[in-house]
Design a protein around this motif. Sequence first.
Motif: not given
Length: 64
Positions: A15, A19, A51, A55-56, A58-59
Amino acid sequence: MSEDAGRLEWIHWPTMVKAMAVGIGGGLILAVALEDFVLGMVFGVANGLAFGIGWSRSRSRQSD
């Protein structure tokens, strides 16, 4: 992952790479539009990094 995987175990590296690539691509477009290569690249790298981290993060919270 195991508990001893390190402090950065929550980062999803594929990710982050995607990104950063998108951020740098956006930064290049901005650099051409503003005619300032350094500003565009700095903005693109910062945007991609932010970003990717978000995103990482939230994953990793969804998998808990």
